[in-house]
Design a protein around this motif. Structure first.
Motif, PDB file in Angstrom:
ATOM      1  N   VAL A  91       0.832  -1.205   0.000  1.00  0.00           N
ATOM      2  CA  VAL A  91       0.000   0.000   0.000  1.00  0.00           C
ATOM      3  C   VAL A  91       0.867   1.255   0.000  1.00  0.00           C
ATOM      4  N   ALA A  92       1.949   1.234   0.796  1.00  0.00           N
ATOM      5  CA  ALA A  92       2.837   2.395   0.845  1.00  0.00           C
ATOM      6  C   ALA A  92       3.501   2.634  -0.512  1.00  0.00           C
ATOM      7  N   LEU A  93       3.922   1.563  -1.168  1.00  0.00           N
ATOM      8  CA  LEU A  93       4.547   1.704  -2.485  1.00  0.00           C
ATOM      9  C   LEU A  93       3.530   2.192  -3.518  1.00  0.00           C
ATOM     10  N   GLY A  94       2.322   1.684  -3.458  1.00  0.00           N
ATOM     11  CA  GLY A  94       1.290   2.155  -4.364  1.00  0.00           C
ATOM     12  C   GLY A  94       1.015   3.641  -4.161  1.00  0.00           C
ATOM     13  N   GLY A  95       1.037   4.072  -2.888  1.00  0.00           N
ATOM     14  CA  GLY A  95       0.805   5.482  -2.594  1.00  0.00           C
ATOM     15  C   GLY A  95       1.890   6.390  -3.133  1.00  0.00           C
ATOM     16  N   MET A  96       3.114   5.869  -3.268  1.00  0.00           N
ATOM     17  CA  MET A  96       4.207   6.688  -3.789  1.00  0.00           C
ATOM     18  C   MET A  96       3.947   7.149  -5.223  1.00  0.00           C
TER      19      MET A  96
END
Length: 430
Positions: A91-96
Motif C-alpha cells: 500500500v505504501a509503495l502504491g501510494g508513492m
C-alpha cells in the motif's frame, strides 16, 4: 555428491518454498524497479541529500519494526504477520505513485521499511523451522530467488525510462500484491509459529533486544561491518545519481543487474578460493580494497565504460565481506551467545545503512558545491582503504593471539554447533 545434495525436499517444504521464494523474487523485482528511478528523480528535482533522506527513512522503518516483530508474530501468528507486513509495504509503495513532494515520499518510505521489517524476518523464521535436513536447500534457494529478483528487477527497470512515477509504482504495487498472494496461498497457517513465544509472555513493543548486543571481543570487526554497510549503501544511493549525470546513455538500473549477475556467478567460487587461503579478517580487508578500487574508477572515469568496469569490481565487496564476517562470528561465538551476536550484527548493519543513505546524498551534493566531479566516490574510497588497513591489522593481532592463547585454540578446536553447521553449509553451497 554429498548426502545433503542428494536430499529430496518433502512435499510440505516444497509448498512453503514455492510461496516464500516466488514471493521474495517478486519483491526484489519490484524494489529494483522503483528505487533507482525514485532516487534519480529526487536527485534531479530536489538534491542528493533529499534523495538519500527518503531512502534513510525506509531503514528507520525497518529498524523500528524489529521492536514490534516478536510481539506481532506472537499475537497473530507468523503467517499473518508476514501477510500484514507485505500488505503495508504494498500500500505504501502504491501510494508513492501519487505522492507529491519530499514529505509525502518520506512518510510512505517509512512504512515501506516498516512493512519489510515485519515480513522479512517472518520469512526467515519459517525457513529456520523447516526440518533440519531441508534447511540447507531452503536457505540456498531463498538466496538464489533474491539474486534472480535483483537481476530481473534491474533489467525490467530499464523499460520504465521516461515513465511517470504513477505508472512505475502501480506496476510495483501489482508485483507486491502478487508477493502477498503467494504468501497467503502457499504458507501454512501454523508455519513458523513453533519458534514464536506465547503472546502472554511477549510485549507488543520490545526494546529489550538492545540488551542483547554483545561483541565477544570482536568490537573492531563489528564496527567495520557497520562502515562496510555505509560504503555499500553509498553505491546503492550514489549510483543512480551518478548515472543521471555521467552515464545518461544507460538505464539508471543498469549497474544493479550487472552487479547482481556478477554476484550470482562469482560468489561461491571467489569466496571459497579466498577463504581457503586467508583468515576471515584478511578476506574482509581484500573486500574493502575491491570497493576502494571500484569507487576510484567511478570517480575518475565518468563514462558508461567506467561504470560497467567499476560495477564488476565493487561486487567483490559483497562477495567477500559478508560471508567472511558471518563465518568469523560463527567460529568465535559460543553457542549460548550466538543469538545475541546475530542481534548485534543486525544492529550494526541497520545503523550503517541509515548513516550511509544520508552520507551518500550529502557527499553527492558536496561534489557539486565544490565543483569536483567524483569527489563523493573519492571520499568513500579513502574510507574503504582505511578499513582495509584496520582489517589486516586486526587479522594479524588475532593470528598472534591464536598462537599464544590456549582458550582461543580450544575454541577453534571445538567450535560451537552453529559454527560447525555454518562451515558445513558453506562447503555444501560452494
Amino acid at each position: 555428491m554429498s548426502s545433503q545434495e542428494r536430499h529430496v525436499l518433502s512435499p510440505q517444504t516444497r509448498k512453503v518454498l514455492l510461496g516464500v521464494n516466488s514471493g521474495i523474487a517478486l519483491a526484489h523485482i519490484g524494489n529494483y524497479i522503483w528505487f533507482p528511478h525514485l532516487i534519480s528523480t529526487l536527485g534531479v528535482e530536489y538534491s542528493g541529500f533529499w534523495a538519500g533522506f527518503v531512502m534513510f527513512l525506509t531503514y528507520v522503518g525497518r529498524l523500528s519494526a524489529t521492536f514490534f516483530y516478536e510481539g506481532v508474530a506472537a499475537r497473530f501468528g507468523t503467517r499473518a504477520s508476514i501477510i500484514a507486513g507485505i500488505a503495508v509495504e504494498a500500500v505504501a509503495l502504491g501510494g508513492m505513485g501519487f505522492a507529491d513532494g519530499v514529505p509525502f515520499y518520506s512518510l510512505l518510505a517509512f512504512f515501506v521499511g516498516f512493512g519489510s521489517g515485519i515480513s522479512f524476518p517472518g520469512l526467515k523464521n519459517i525457513l529456520g523451522t523447516l526440518p533440519e535436513a531441508d534447511r540447507p536447500k531452503a536457505f540456498s534457494s531463498f538466496q538464489m530467488s533474491c539474486q534472480l529478483g535483483v537481476i530481473a528487477g534491474a533489467v525490467i527497470g530499464g523499460l520504465f525510462l521516461g515513465s511517470s512515477m504513477t505508472v512505475l509504482f502501480v506496476v510495483v504495487f501489482v508485483l507486491f500484491a502478487g508477493y502477498c498472494a503467494a504468501a497467503a496461498s502457499f504458507i501454512p497457517a501454523d508455519a513458523g509459529d513453533q519458534a514464536v513465544p506465547a503472546a502472554k509472555d511477549t510485549p507488543l513493543v520490545n526494546v529489550a533486544i538492545l540488551k542483547g548486543l554483545q561483541l565477544g571481543g570482536g568490537g573492531s570487526y563489528f564496527l567495520l561491518s557497520s562502515v562496510f554497510w555505509i560504503l555499500s549503501i553509498s553505491f546503492l544511493v550514489g549510483m543512480p545519481l551518478h548515472m543521471e549525470e555521467f552515464a545518461a546513455d544507460l538505464p539508471v538500473s543498469t549497474p544493479f543487474w550487472i552487479t547482481g549477475l556478477a554476484l550470482l556467478v562469482l560468489q561461491y567460487p571467489a569466496f571459497r578460493y579466498m577463504s581457503k587461503r586467508l583468515r576471515p579478517g584478511q578476506v574482509m580487508g581484500v573486500a574493502f580494497l575491491a570497493m576502494a578500487a571500484a569507487y576510484a574508477l567511478f570517480g575518475a572515469g565518468q563514462t558508461s565504460v567506467w561504470v560497467v568496469v567499476g560495477c564488476l569490481v565493487v561486487v567483490f565487496g559483497d562477495i567477500l565481506f559478508t560471508p567472511s564476517f558471518d563465518l568469523w562470528v560463527a567460529n568465535r561465538m559460543p553457542a549460548d551467545r550466538l543469538a545475541r551476536a546475530m542481534g548485534a550484527m543486525h544492529f550494526f548493519r541497520s545503523f550503517g545503512n541509515m548513516v550511509g543513505t544520508l552520507a551518500a546524498g550529502a557527499l553527492y551534493d558536496l561534489s557539486h558545491s565544490a565543483d569536483i566531479p567524483g569527489l563523493n566516490w573519492y571520499v568513500v574510497g579513502a574510507i574503504a582503504v582505511l578499513c582495509a588497513a584496520v582489517s589486516f591489522s586486526s587479522a594479524k593481532r588475532e593470528s598472534a593471539s591464536a598462537e599464544t592463547t590456549p582458550a582461543f585454540a580450544k575454541a577453534e578446536a571445538s567450535p560451537s554447533p552453529a559454527a560447525a553447521e555454518s562451515r558445513e553449509a558453506a562447503d555444501t553451497t560452494a
